[in-house]
Design an enzyme around this catalytic site. Structure first.
Site, PDB file in Angstrom:
ATOM      1  N   ASP A 155       0.916  -1.172  -0.094  1.00  0.00           N
ATOM      2  CA  ASP A 155      -0.030   0.164  -0.043  1.00  0.00           C
ATOM      3  C   ASP A 155       0.914   1.180  -0.124  1.00  0.00           C
ATOM      4  OD1 ASP A 155      -2.429   1.685   0.647  1.00  0.00           O
ATOM      5  OD2 ASP A 155      -1.482   1.676   2.525  1.00  0.00           O
ATOM      6  N   ASP A 195       0.142   5.088   0.837  1.00  0.00           N
ATOM      7  CA  ASP A 195      -0.123   6.110   1.911  1.00  0.00           C
ATOM      8  C   ASP A 195      -0.203   5.527   3.063  1.00  0.00           C
ATOM      9  OD1 ASP A 195      -0.353   8.234   0.156  1.00  0.00           O
ATOM     10  OD2 ASP A 195      -2.630   7.934  -0.136  1.00  0.00           O
TER      11      ASP A 195
HETATM   12  P1  B16 Z   1      -6.678   9.983  -4.251  1.00  0.00           P
HETATM   13  P2  B16 Z   1      -3.708   4.139   0.089  1.00  0.00           P
HETATM   14  C1  B16 Z   1      -5.436   6.042  -0.222  1.00  0.00           C
HETATM   15  O1  B16 Z   1      -4.017   5.360  -0.567  1.00  0.00           O
HETATM   16  C2  B16 Z   1      -5.508   7.080   0.835  1.00  0.00           C
HETATM   17  O2  B16 Z   1      -5.456   6.199   2.105  1.00  0.00           O
HETATM   18  C3  B16 Z   1      -7.114   7.503   1.141  1.00  0.00           C
HETATM   19  O3  B16 Z   1      -6.706   8.427   2.235  1.00  0.00           O
HETATM   20  C4  B16 Z   1      -7.174   8.222  -0.035  1.00  0.00           C
HETATM   21  O4  B16 Z   1      -8.408   9.098   0.026  1.00  0.00           O
HETATM   22  C5  B16 Z   1      -7.238   7.438  -1.381  1.00  0.00           C
HETATM   23  O5  B16 Z   1      -5.837   6.753  -1.450  1.00  0.00           O
HETATM   24  C6  B16 Z   1      -7.537   7.947  -2.619  1.00  0.00           C
HETATM   25  O6  B16 Z   1      -6.537   8.893  -3.123  1.00  0.00           O
HETATM   26  O7  B16 Z   1      -7.721  11.049  -3.723  1.00  0.00           O
HETATM   27  O8  B16 Z   1      -5.154  10.397  -4.130  1.00  0.00           O
HETATM   28  O9  B16 Z   1      -7.060   9.159  -5.485  1.00  0.00           O
HETATM   29  O10 B16 Z   1      -3.422   4.035   1.458  1.00  0.00           O
HETATM   30  O11 B16 Z   1      -4.536   3.093  -0.877  1.00  0.00           O
HETATM   31  O12 B16 Z   1      -2.357   4.145  -0.733  1.00  0.00           O
HETATM   32 MG    MG Z   2      -2.764   3.288   3.262  1.00  0.00          MG
END
Ligand code: B16
Ligand code: MG
Length: 212
Positions: free
Chosen positions: A9, A11
């Site tokens: 993953d 974030d």
């Molecule tokens: P975006 P991950 C996720 O990333 C984040 O944890 C989440 O907070 C966010 O809303 C989601 O990506 C979508 O992100 O707006 O940049 O498309 O933890 O799956 O790497």
């Molecule tokens: Mg994450």
């Protein structure tokens, strides 16, 4: 070795974009007069942009149509992308980089499995633009975590079977997605607290022992 590939993953595992998500959503929520705090922001971890806005709208008094929702999520993304420009290779910890290099030296394939549509830009900012063997992200999928689609896609891109892949996650929805995809999961933070993962890690470098 127990696994042929590791799917990360992004974030909350490789890097930390929480504060930027928070600032961007906060500015949208303030403009709409919606109460929003860091505790609500915690619930957005691993959740898609659209589903995140639905959680924020739980504190909205009015009603909002789909087109208007899209305008606000687009606005949030513009603010967020501008904030991401502050990221640099210095935001990649030595512990994470050294562990990744070590896994690669042992012959494991490495991929990203992220809900984010900004994954490519974030990796570029961190200096990891060309590092991973495959990047499966929010642009390639139609169902967000806890659906396993993003991890199944990552395994496919690597040419590996799910049972040969270990997923590394920080969010409960991500751990559920890995398990639903038939993969083992090593978890950090909230993911570890969920009690649903195969391994609970205190720190990223614990992975060296897990994949032995
Ligand atoms: P975006 P991950 C996720 O990333 C984040 O944890 C989440 O907070 C966010 O809303 C989601 O990506 C979508 O992100 O707006 O940049 O498309 O933890 O799956 O790497
Ligand atoms: Mg994450």
């Amino acid at each position: 070795m127990k696994y042929r590939a590791v799917i990360f993953d992004l974030d909350g595992v490789i890097c930390f974009t929480d504060k930027y998500h928070y600032q961007a959503w906060k500015s949208v929520a303030d403009e709409l007069g919606i109460y929003f705090d860091e505790k609500i922001n915690d619930r957005l971890r691993g959740v898609s942009r659209k589903a995140s806005f639905e959680i924020i709208l739980e504190n909205y008094d009015g009603t909002m149509g789909e087109e208007e929702k899209e305008r606000w999520t687009d606005k949030k993304n513009e603010i967020y992308k501008n904030l991401l420009k502050n990221m640099s290779p210095e935001d990649l910890s030595k512990e994470v980089k050294d562990t990744l290099d070590q896994l690669r030296e042992r012959g494991l394939s490495l991929a990203i499995g992220s809900s984010s549509k900004n994954a490519g830009f974030i990796l570029h900012q961190l200096g990891l633009g060309e590092y991973f063997d495959a990047v499966s992200d929010g642009n390639l999928i139609s169902k967000s975590k806890p659906d396993p689609e993003v991890f199944i896609k990552a395994a496919e891109l690597l040419g590996e079977n799910p049972e040969d892949c270990l997923v590394v996650e920080d969010a409960k929805a991500g751990v559920q997605a890995a398990k639903a995809g038939g993969m083992d999961c090593a978890a950090l933070g909230d993911g570890a607290k969920s009690g649903l993962a195969d391994y609970n890690m205190a720190k990223f470098s614990d992975l060296s022992e897990i994949v032995k």
